[in-house]
Structure formats: C-alpha cells, structure tokens
Design a protein around this motif. Sequence first.
Motif, short mmCIF file in Angstrom:
data_model
loop_
_atom_site.label_atom_id
_atom_site.label_comp_id
_atom_site.label_asym_id
_atom_site.label_seq_id
_atom_site.Cartn_x
_atom_site.Cartn_y
_atom_site.Cartn_z
N UNK A 1 9.51 13.86 54.06
CA UNK A 1 8.94 12.88 55.01
C UNK A 1 7.57 12.40 54.52
N UNK A 2 6.78 13.35 54.02
CA UNK A 2 5.44 12.98 53.53
C UNK A 2 5.55 12.05 52.32
N UNK A 3 6.48 12.35 51.40
CA UNK A 3 6.65 11.50 50.22
C UNK A 3 7.14 10.11 50.61
N UNK A 4 7.99 10.04 51.61
CA UNK A 4 8.47 8.72 52.06
C UNK A 4 7.32 7.90 52.64
N UNK A 5 6.45 8.54 53.41
CA UNK A 5 5.31 7.80 53.98
C UNK A 5 4.37 7.37 52.86
N UNK A 6 4.15 8.26 51.91
CA UNK A 6 3.27 7.93 50.79
C UNK A 6 3.82 6.73 50.00
N UNK A 7 5.11 6.77 49.67
CA UNK A 7 5.70 5.69 48.86
C UNK A 7 5.69 4.37 49.61
N UNK A 8 5.95 4.42 50.91
CA UNK A 8 5.96 3.18 51.68
C UNK A 8 4.60 2.51 51.62
N UNK A 9 3.55 3.31 51.78
CA UNK A 9 2.20 2.76 51.75
C UNK A 9 1.81 2.34 50.32
N UNK A 10 2.06 3.24 49.36
CA UNK A 10 1.69 2.96 47.97
C UNK A 10 2.40 1.71 47.45
N UNK A 11 3.71 1.65 47.66
CA UNK A 11 4.49 0.56 47.08
C UNK A 11 4.16 -0.78 47.74
N UNK A 12 3.69 -0.72 48.98
CA UNK A 12 3.31 -1.97 49.66
C UNK A 12 2.01 -2.52 49.11
N UNK A 13 1.18 -1.66 48.55
CA UNK A 13 -0.15 -2.10 48.12
C UNK A 13 -0.36 -2.06 46.62
N UNK A 14 0.59 -1.49 45.86
CA UNK A 14 0.40 -1.37 44.41
C UNK A 14 0.24 -2.74 43.76
N UNK A 15 -0.74 -2.84 42.87
CA UNK A 15 -1.01 -4.12 42.22
C UNK A 15 0.08 -4.46 41.21
N UNK A 16 0.63 -3.43 40.55
CA UNK A 16 1.65 -3.65 39.53
C UNK A 16 2.90 -2.85 39.86
N UNK A 17 4.04 -3.37 39.40
CA UNK A 17 5.32 -2.70 39.67
C UNK A 17 5.33 -1.28 39.10
N UNK A 18 4.70 -1.11 37.93
CA UNK A 18 4.71 0.21 37.29
C UNK A 18 3.99 1.26 38.12
N UNK A 19 3.15 0.81 39.07
CA UNK A 19 2.43 1.77 39.92
C UNK A 19 3.22 2.14 41.17
N UNK A 20 4.35 1.46 41.37
CA UNK A 20 5.16 1.78 42.55
C UNK A 20 6.01 3.03 42.29
N UNK A 21 6.29 3.77 43.36
CA UNK A 21 7.13 4.97 43.21
C UNK A 21 8.61 4.59 43.13
N UNK A 22 9.02 3.54 43.85
CA UNK A 22 10.40 3.04 43.79
C UNK A 22 11.43 4.13 44.04
N UNK A 23 11.10 5.00 44.98
CA UNK A 23 12.03 6.10 45.31
C UNK A 23 13.31 5.58 45.93
N UNK A 24 14.34 6.38 45.82
CA UNK A 24 15.59 6.06 46.51
C UNK A 24 15.34 5.83 47.98
N UNK A 25 16.10 4.91 48.55
CA UNK A 25 16.05 4.79 50.00
C UNK A 25 16.74 6.01 50.60
N UNK A 26 16.29 6.39 51.79
CA UNK A 26 16.77 7.65 52.38
C UNK A 26 18.31 7.73 52.49
N UNK A 27 18.99 6.68 52.95
CA UNK A 27 20.46 6.79 53.02
C UNK A 27 21.10 7.00 51.65
N UNK A 28 20.54 6.39 50.62
CA UNK A 28 21.08 6.59 49.28
C UNK A 28 20.82 8.03 48.82
N UNK A 29 19.61 8.52 49.09
CA UNK A 29 19.28 9.90 48.72
C UNK A 29 20.24 10.88 49.40
#
Length: 200
Positions: A13-41
């Motif tokens: 749950x913590x990693x999902x919240x982190x990725x949602x915030x990080x990926x929304x604000x990352x300046x470059x794609x390489x900085x995004x976590x791009x984790x699996x979506x929960x249903x896929x996981x």
Amino acid sequence: MIHLDAPTSALLDRLERYAADNDAHAAERSQKMLNLERPTAELVYWLVASSKRSRVLEIGTSNGYSAIWLANALKLNSTDKVISIERDPAKAVAARENLKAASLTQRVEVIEGDATAICESLAGPFDCIFFDADRVSAPAQLAVLLPKLTPDALLLADNALSHPGEIAGYIAAVEATGEFDTLTVPVGKGLHIARRRNAP
Ligand SMILES: C[S@@+](CC[C@H](N)C(=O)[O-])C[C@H]1O[C@@H](n2cnc3c(N)ncnc32)[C@H](O)[C@@H]1O
C-alpha cells in the motif's frame, strides 16, 4: 481479494501511494516507477502461485513492487527464487531496500545491468519469465532464454494493450515458436500470457 500478511500488505500500500505521487510529478519518464497496476499484480500473483512456479525471472524490477508480489507467490520451499533485472542503478538500490523491508532479501536477487546481456549470462532453468522492461528488446531476451525454459514455462508480459506496437515483436516471436498457448487479458495495461505446451 488476495490476502497477504499484514506487513506485506502495508508495504505494498505504501509503495502504491509513493508511485502514484512520484509518477505524477516526475520530470522524466525514467524517474517514474511504472509499477504494475494492482489488478495486474494480483493476476500475476494468482497465475504464479496457482501453477506453483519456483524459478522466476523478472525483466524490469523498477523499485521492486512486482518482485514482492512474485516472491510472495512462490514461497513454497527454500529453493524457490526470483531473479530480477534492472538497468537503472538508483532503482536497483530502491528495490533492494524495499525487498529488505519485505523480508525477501533471500528470496529475490536483483541484478543490475542490461537485460539482454544478463539473460545471456544466466544459467536457468526458469519456469516463469515476467517481461516488464522496454518491450522492444524482449524478442532478443526471449531468443536467449528459450533454451533455458522448462517444458511448461509460463511467460507473462505487461503493456500488451497500452503499447501494442512496441510489444508486437515479442508476441510475434512467441507465436513463431509454435510452442505456446497464448492469451491477452484486458487487465491494467494488458497482460499477455503464454504457456508452453509440454514438450514430449
Ligand atoms: C515498467 S518498469 C518495471 C516495473 C516493475 N516490474 C513493477 O511492476 O514494479 C520497467 C523497468 O525496466 C527497466 N528497463 C527498461 N529496459 C531495460 C533493459 N533493457 N534492461 C534492464 N532494465 C530495463 C527500467 O529502468 C524500468 O525500471
């Protein structure tokens, strides 16, 4: 709903919240976590757990989110293991930290570097490969890994629907073997599933 132990659920749950915030604000794609979506996981977990996989290779670790799901799916005996490949050094460090927090250091080995070169160096055998890196290099990795797969190997690949052009070469390469039953499940970004028909 899939029931993992409370500390693992809290970490995911913590990693999902982190990725949602990080990926929304990352300046470059390489900085995004791009984790699996929960249903896929959850589907990946289900497939790996229910078919009792024990030697899993993940291509594209990011910060270890999906590796935590994979490792929990194969906690069957002491030899079960996930090897996960990541080329970004900072993400590999983050993955090792998150896997330590999940008490999975012994269960998951994160190898840093280019996936195709590392696939060449790995001995196998693998009974499950999860392709979740750049997609366009996946056919080369598949070619290297085919001789290292078990007869009933399970291949999973994310982004089958979100990046159809990029993943087309991989899907064509799987079909060209004539050895796999395949299916694309419209979950998350699209999960391509291939199971090798048992060789005689
Ligand atoms: C979609 S993310 C992986 C997400 C991860 N599987 C998860 O769900 O938590 C893709 C990752 O693959 C890595 N990557 C991309 N191409 C790669 C390659 N050729 N070799 C190694 N890593 C690669 C990227 O740095 C990125 O962290």
